[in-house]
Design a protein around this motif. Structure first.
Motif, PDB file in Angstrom:
ATOM      1  N   ARG A 303       0.644  -1.148   0.082  1.00 29.93           N
ATOM      2  CA  ARG A 303       0.096  -0.223   0.131  1.00 29.93           C
ATOM      3  C   ARG A 303       0.730   1.063   0.079  1.00 29.93           C
ATOM      4  O   ARG A 303       0.305   2.212  -0.261  1.00 29.93           O
ATOM      5  CB  ARG A 303      -1.275   0.222   1.089  1.00 29.93           C
ATOM      6  CG  ARG A 303      -1.900   1.321   1.283  1.00 29.93           C
ATOM      7  CD  ARG A 303      -2.786   1.224   2.504  1.00 29.93           C
ATOM      8  NE  ARG A 303      -2.133   0.877   3.596  1.00 29.93           N
ATOM      9  CZ  ARG A 303      -2.873   0.590   5.405  1.00 29.93           C
ATOM     10  NH1 ARG A 303      -3.832   0.823   5.230  1.00 29.93           N
ATOM     11  NH2 ARG A 303      -1.510   0.421   5.762  1.00 29.93           N
ATOM     12  N   SER A 304       1.943   1.220   0.871  1.00 36.66           N
ATOM     13  CA  SER A 304       3.237   2.393   0.587  1.00 36.66           C
ATOM     14  C   SER A 304       3.693   2.627  -0.895  1.00 36.66           C
ATOM     15  O   SER A 304       3.449   3.994  -0.809  1.00 36.66           O
ATOM     16  CB  SER A 304       4.034   1.945   1.756  1.00 36.66           C
ATOM     17  OG  SER A 304       4.794   1.132   0.830  1.00 36.66           O
ATOM     18  N   LEU A 305       3.863   1.891  -1.737  1.00 31.69           N
ATOM     19  CA  LEU A 305       3.988   1.791  -2.733  1.00 31.69           C
ATOM     20  C   LEU A 305       3.272   2.528  -3.294  1.00 31.69           C
ATOM     21  O   LEU A 305       3.206   3.394  -4.163  1.00 31.69           O
ATOM     22  CB  LEU A 305       4.779   0.381  -3.381  1.00 31.69           C
ATOM     23  CG  LEU A 305       5.979  -0.323  -2.822  1.00 31.69           C
ATOM     24  CD1 LEU A 305       5.640  -1.411  -3.649  1.00 31.69           C
ATOM     25  CD2 LEU A 305       6.572   1.054  -3.115  1.00 31.69           C
ATOM     26  N   LYS A 306       1.686   1.844  -3.300  1.00 34.15           N
ATOM     27  CA  LYS A 306       0.255   2.786  -4.112  1.00 34.15           C
ATOM     28  C   LYS A 306       0.661   3.937  -3.706  1.00 34.15           C
ATOM     29  O   LYS A 306       0.169   5.141  -4.767  1.00 34.15           O
ATOM     30  CB  LYS A 306      -0.523   1.716  -4.040  1.00 34.15           C
ATOM     31  CG  LYS A 306      -1.718   2.166  -4.702  1.00 34.15           C
ATOM     32  CD  LYS A 306      -3.247   0.968  -4.375  1.00 34.15           C
ATOM     33  CE  LYS A 306      -4.266   1.523  -5.173  1.00 34.15           C
ATOM     34  NZ  LYS A 306      -5.300   0.762  -5.184  1.00 34.15           N
ATOM     35  N   LEU A 307       0.572   4.497  -2.904  1.00 32.31           N
ATOM     36  CA  LEU A 307       0.488   5.633  -2.237  1.00 32.31           C
ATOM     37  C   LEU A 307       1.769   6.533  -2.751  1.00 32.31           C
ATOM     38  O   LEU A 307       1.533   7.907  -3.218  1.00 32.31           O
ATOM     39  CB  LEU A 307       0.263   5.660  -0.117  1.00 32.31           C
ATOM     40  CG  LEU A 307      -0.752   5.370   0.122  1.00 32.31           C
ATOM     41  CD1 LEU A 307      -0.904   5.439   1.257  1.00 32.31           C
ATOM     42  CD2 LEU A 307      -1.942   5.833  -0.482  1.00 32.31           C
ATOM     43  N   LEU A 308       2.947   6.212  -2.731  1.00 32.15           N
ATOM     44  CA  LEU A 308       3.768   6.398  -3.594  1.00 32.15           C
ATOM     45  C   LEU A 308       4.015   7.000  -4.996  1.00 32.15           C
ATOM     46  O   LEU A 308       3.388   8.214  -5.423  1.00 32.15           O
ATOM     47  CB  LEU A 308       5.000   5.854  -3.045  1.00 32.15           C
ATOM     48  CG  LEU A 308       6.114   6.308  -4.243  1.00 32.15           C
ATOM     49  CD1 LEU A 308       6.578   7.807  -4.058  1.00 32.15           C
ATOM     50  CD2 LEU A 308       7.629   5.714  -3.961  1.00 32.15           C
ATOM     51  N   MET A 309       2.334   6.405  -5.846  1.00 34.02           N
ATOM     52  CA  MET A 309       2.380   6.259  -7.331  1.00 34.02           C
ATOM     53  C   MET A 309       1.254   8.043  -7.181  1.00 34.02           C
ATOM     54  O   MET A 309       0.915   8.181  -7.923  1.00 34.02           O
ATOM     55  CB  MET A 309       1.832   4.939  -7.785  1.00 34.02           C
ATOM     56  CG  MET A 309       3.280   4.064  -7.631  1.00 34.02           C
ATOM     57  SD  MET A 309       2.595   2.762  -8.754  1.00 34.02           S
ATOM     58  CE  MET A 309       1.586   1.428  -7.672  1.00 34.02           C
ATOM     59  N   TYR A 310       0.208   7.714  -6.391  1.00 32.17           N
ATOM     60  CA  TYR A 310      -1.039   8.220  -5.863  1.00 32.17           C
ATOM     61  C   TYR A 310      -0.348   9.632  -5.698  1.00 32.17           C
ATOM     62  O   TYR A 310      -0.349  10.821  -6.630  1.00 32.17           O
ATOM     63  CB  TYR A 310      -2.280   8.116  -4.804  1.00 32.17           C
ATOM     64  CG  TYR A 310      -3.070   6.952  -5.377  1.00 32.17           C
ATOM     65  CD1 TYR A 310      -3.831   7.783  -6.089  1.00 32.17           C
ATOM     66  CD2 TYR A 310      -3.047   6.036  -4.927  1.00 32.17           C
ATOM     67  CE1 TYR A 310      -5.112   7.239  -5.841  1.00 32.17           C
ATOM     68  CE2 TYR A 310      -4.364   5.489  -5.423  1.00 32.17           C
ATOM     69  CZ  TYR A 310      -5.378   6.429  -6.034  1.00 32.17           C
ATOM     70  OH  TYR A 310      -6.105   5.290  -6.002  1.00 32.17           O
ATOM     71  N   CYS A 311       0.776   9.910  -5.301  1.00 32.88           N
ATOM     72  CA  CYS A 311       1.337  11.057  -4.892  1.00 32.88           C
ATOM     73  C   CYS A 311       2.228  11.380  -6.069  1.00 32.88           C
ATOM     74  O   CYS A 311       2.047  13.081  -6.744  1.00 32.88           O
ATOM     75  CB  CYS A 311       2.839  10.980  -4.286  1.00 32.88           C
ATOM     76  SG  CYS A 311       2.417  11.103  -2.758  1.00 32.88           S
ATOM     77  N   PHE A 312       2.655  10.493  -7.159  1.00 33.73           N
ATOM     78  CA  PHE A 312       3.258  11.070  -8.341  1.00 33.73           C
ATOM     79  C   PHE A 312       2.226  11.393  -9.511  1.00 33.73           C
ATOM     80  O   PHE A 312       2.572  11.926 -10.405  1.00 33.73           O
ATOM     81  CB  PHE A 312       3.906  10.067  -8.978  1.00 33.73           C
ATOM     82  CG  PHE A 312       5.251   8.861  -8.414  1.00 33.73           C
ATOM     83  CD1 PHE A 312       5.659   9.989  -8.017  1.00 33.73           C
ATOM     84  CD2 PHE A 312       5.700   8.153  -8.546  1.00 33.73           C
ATOM     85  CE1 PHE A 312       7.527   9.785  -6.653  1.00 33.73           C
ATOM     86  CE2 PHE A 312       7.034   7.544  -7.824  1.00 33.73           C
ATOM     87  CZ  PHE A 312       7.615   7.896  -6.964  1.00 33.73           C
ATOM     88  N   ALA A 313       1.292  10.653  -8.999  1.00 35.54           N
ATOM     89  CA  ALA A 313       0.123  10.952 -10.457  1.00 35.54           C
ATOM     90  C   ALA A 313      -0.424  12.667  -9.933  1.00 35.54           C
ATOM     91  O   ALA A 313      -0.662  12.976 -10.700  1.00 35.54           O
ATOM     92  CB  ALA A 313      -1.094   9.690 -10.107  1.00 35.54           C
TER      93      ALA A 313
END
Length: 379
Positions: A303-313
């Protein structure tokens, strides 16, 4: 540092941080050169660089710095008005036990935060590292690490991830969130008083809301992971891999887990990489006595990786990194080859091109075909 300097094609946004480049040897045998520069972006490193790096020792890594503006140099006649690209090998006495996961790969955390816009997401192990290495803003350990370079920097730190994960190997309740939030803020503020903590009156409400928003997905993914944990913990024989692959995809569909979810990718990677080092198996924390707590911790990392990807988006102009000591998670991140992050409706879309170490040979094409045949392309 070694090697040379080239002129790039375009300049990048300015920053007020100053860097000093000192050659240990000139690439053509002349007198080593010195450059002071600002406005720098460091190109992220990939899977092979991470696999080769001995992060617990004095680090030696390839380095490419783009868009640098020269402030001072001993090179006669250099045009300081033009940005340059610096290619070198960094030979540093610092370790890099902390790893910055960034768009396109990884970097030592300080090199991933060269811009004023940099944001550092910290997981629980980094909070522990910061509080153990610093007191009143000064390092208290003898062995220097790249994270020590934050001591005099007003870096922007967002500690929400450590609170979202919690400390009970289960979804934290609102009361626990409030207590842990207050504790983390005090610890980081005492350790790094110059850091700018990205917290505010609405932070706790936002963390609780995010936990509740991700709860249904986490519950479904935990059911999927628990169903196959014992099977994936042992090496899967070549003759059984196709069947196990189909079983995971079928079960994901039944449970409402998207085929391109990170947990599905990790499980498929564990199937087709039965022996030797497998980052996915390590991230999933597979063991003989697999528990709900193991599954929760594994899914929290993903989930932390997914939240990182949300930050990028959502915040493409900010240089966001996820700072972690978890080398297995770092290998998985650089191995999935995620790029092109964007929001479509309420869903996150991105492209992923897994490295051979994650999905070898034709398995990558098979996984992409399975995704294309699925109902939802969101991550």
């Amino acid at each position: 540092m070694k090697n040379g300097v080239d002129l790039p094609e375009a300049a990048l946004e300015a920053s007020d941080r100053l860097f000093v480049f000192k050659e240990t040897e000139h690439p053509e045998g002349g007198t080593p050169r010195n450059f002071s520069f600002t406005s720098a972006d460091v190109a992220p490193l990939g899977y092979e660089d991470l696999a080769a790096a001995q992060l617990h020792k004095s680090i030696s890594i390839p380095l490419e710095i783009m868009g640098a503006r020269i402030v001072e140099t001993d090179v006669d006649g250099m045009d300081k008005s033009k940005p340059v690209r610096i290619r070198a090998r960094l030979e540093s006495p610092f370790t890099s036990r902390a790893i910055g996961l960034v768009r396109g790969g990884w970097l030592p955390p300080t090199l991933a935060a060269t811009r004023k816009s940099a944001v550092i997401l910290t997981d629980r192990n980094i909070i522990a590292m910061i509080t153990g290495r610093f007191k009143d803003g000064r390092p208290v350990r003898r062995e220097p690490d790249f994270i020590d370079l934050f001591e005099d920097e007003p870096v922007r730190i967002n500690p929400s991830l450590s609170v979202i994960e919690g400390n009970s190997r289960a979804i934290p309740d609102p009361s626990s969130v409030r207590d842990q939030y207050a504790e983390v803020i005090v610890k980081v503020a005492n350790a790094l008083p110059r850091a700018r903590l990205m917290v505010g009156p609405g932070s706790i409400q936002g963390i609780v809301g995010l936990i509740e928003d991700t709860r249904p997905t986490l519950v479904r993914e935990k059911a999927l992971l628990r169903r196959f944990a014992s099977v994936l913990g042992a090496p899967v024989a070549l003759s059984n891999r196709d069947a196990r692959w189909r079983e995971v995809i079928t079960a994901a569909d039944e449970l409402g887990v998207r085929r391109n979810a990170l947990v599905v990718l990790a499980m498929l990677s564990a199937i087709v990489n039965p022996r030797g080092y497998c980052a996915a198996k390590k991230v999933l924390k597979l063991n003989a006595d697999y528990s709900d707590g193991d599954a929760y911790n594994a899914l929290s990392d993903l989930r932390s990786l997914k939240l990182l990807m949300y930050c990028f988006a959502c915040y493409p102009e900010e240089n966001t990194q996820l700072c972690t000591q978890d080398r297995h998670l770092a290998h998985f991140w650089v191995g999935i080859g995620a790029s092109d992050f964007r929001l479509v409706g309420k869903g996150l879309r991105c492209s992923m091109t897994p490295h051979e170490a994650i999905l070898p040979g034709p398995y990558c094409q098979r996984w992409m075909a399975d995704i294309a045949a699925g109902a939802d392309q969101s991550v």
